[in-house]
Design an enzyme around this catalytic site. Structure first.
Site, short mmCIF file in Angstrom:
data_model
loop_
_atom_site.label_atom_id
_atom_site.label_comp_id
_atom_site.label_asym_id
_atom_site.label_seq_id
_atom_site.Cartn_x
_atom_site.Cartn_y
_atom_site.Cartn_z
N PRO A 10 0.97 -1.44 -0.10
CA PRO A 10 0.16 -0.19 -0.41
C PRO A 10 0.54 1.25 -0.02
CG PRO A 10 -0.81 -1.46 1.60
CD PRO A 10 0.66 -2.48 1.24
N ASN A 11 0.21 2.18 -1.12
CA ASN A 11 1.00 3.45 -1.19
C ASN A 11 2.26 3.72 -1.89
OD1 ASN A 11 -1.24 5.28 0.69
ND2 ASN A 11 -0.42 3.66 1.95
N ARG A 18 4.60 11.21 -2.41
CA ARG A 18 4.71 11.07 -0.50
C ARG A 18 5.71 10.80 0.74
NH1 ARG A 18 4.33 5.03 1.45
NH2 ARG A 18 3.74 5.85 3.30
N TYR A 23 11.20 8.68 2.28
CA TYR A 23 11.22 7.66 0.84
C TYR A 23 11.95 8.49 -0.23
CZ TYR A 23 7.86 6.04 3.83
OH TYR A 23 7.71 5.38 5.37
N ASN A 74 8.09 -5.50 -0.64
CA ASN A 74 8.24 -4.01 0.32
C ASN A 74 6.68 -4.26 0.63
OD1 ASN A 74 8.05 -1.90 1.21
ND2 ASN A 74 9.68 -0.65 -0.02
N ALA A 77 2.79 -0.14 5.08
CA ALA A 77 2.10 -0.36 6.50
C ALA A 77 2.32 -2.16 6.72
CB ALA A 77 1.76 0.93 6.81
N GLU A 98 13.24 -8.93 2.60
CA GLU A 98 12.46 -7.44 2.45
C GLU A 98 13.17 -6.44 2.45
OE1 GLU A 98 11.51 -7.61 7.30
OE2 GLU A 98 10.64 -5.91 7.63
N HIS A 100 13.10 -1.95 2.77
CA HIS A 100 12.36 -0.34 3.07
C HIS A 100 13.33 0.52 2.78
CE1 HIS A 100 9.31 -2.90 5.00
NE2 HIS A 100 10.16 -3.30 6.04
N ARG A 107 11.85 5.31 13.34
CA ARG A 107 11.12 5.68 12.95
C ARG A 107 10.07 5.23 14.58
NH1 ARG A 107 9.15 5.95 7.57
NH2 ARG A 107 8.04 7.26 7.94
C1 DQA Z 1 8.52 1.39 4.76
C2 DQA Z 1 8.21 1.89 5.28
C3 DQA Z 1 6.66 1.74 6.27
O1 DQA Z 1 7.16 2.33 7.52
C4 DQA Z 1 5.44 2.95 5.28
O2 DQA Z 1 4.75 1.92 6.12
C5 DQA Z 1 5.67 2.50 3.54
C6 DQA Z 1 7.16 2.26 3.52
C7 DQA Z 1 9.84 1.83 3.36
O3 DQA Z 1 9.70 1.77 2.74
O4 DQA Z 1 10.04 2.39 3.84
O5 DQA Z 1 4.79 2.19 3.01
O6 DQA Z 1 7.49 0.11 3.67
#
Ligand code: DQA
Length: 154
Positions: A10-11, A18, A23, A74, A77, A98, A100, A107
């Site tokens: 998501p997102n 964003r 990011y 990735n 959230a 994994e 990020h 954080r």
């Molecule tokens: C993320 C970190 C997550 O906590 C966040 O919700 C994201 C991006 C990252 O790539 O740093 O959407 O996965």
């Protein structure tokens, strides 16, 4: 070429506009292009997919179980809450790494926990796009695709 999945949750389709402080300015399209290119250099064909929906990500993992040999994930959230994605990665049965973009361990407290991590063989955080390169190199080691480590391979 050995096929690996690149899954974004998501997102992450909003990358580029964003929360650039965490990011960066890279868009998802640019990121996927880079990862595909890095993959090719390592002998890995990267199949990229993004969804804002947990169940759709699970469907995708299940769909590729027989056709892919590894995954870079990735899940945004969902990383911090989705036991269902954890279980899907376990059932996938291939190495998953994994990634990020941001350093989640530094954080907000709720972001520091990853429930999918036990289903992954490695994780990289806080390296931006480079983290995906590290993940590909790790997958390549896991899968033994490198022609340097396999001099007999054409
Ligand atoms: C993320 C970190 C997550 O906590 C966040 O919700 C994201 C991006 C990252 O790539 O740093 O959407 O996965």
């Amino acid at each position: 070429m050995i096929r690996v999945l690149l899954l974004h949750g998501p997102n992450l389709n909003a990358l580029g506009r964003r929360d650039c402080r965490h990011y960066g300015r890279i868009t998802l399209e640019e990121l996927e292009r880079k990862v595909r290119q890095w993959g090719r250099e390592l002998g890995l064909e990267v199949v990229a997919y993004q969804s804002n929906h947990e169940g759709t990500l699970i469907d995708e993992i299940q769909r590729w179980t027989d056709e892919a040999r590894g995954a870079i994930v990735n899940f945004g959230a969902l990383t911090h809450s989705s036991y269902a994605l954890h279980d899907a990665l376990v059932d996938f049965g291939h190495p998953a790494v994994e990634v990020h973009l941001s350093k989640i361990s530094e954080r907000e407290p709720w972001r520091r926990q990853s429930v999918i991590r036990p289903a992954c063989c490695a994780h990289f955080e806080g390296h931006g796009a480079e983290g995906y390169k590290m993940a590909l190199e790790r997958l390549e080691q896991e899968l033994g695709t490198n022609s340097h480590t396999h001099p007999d391979r054409p």
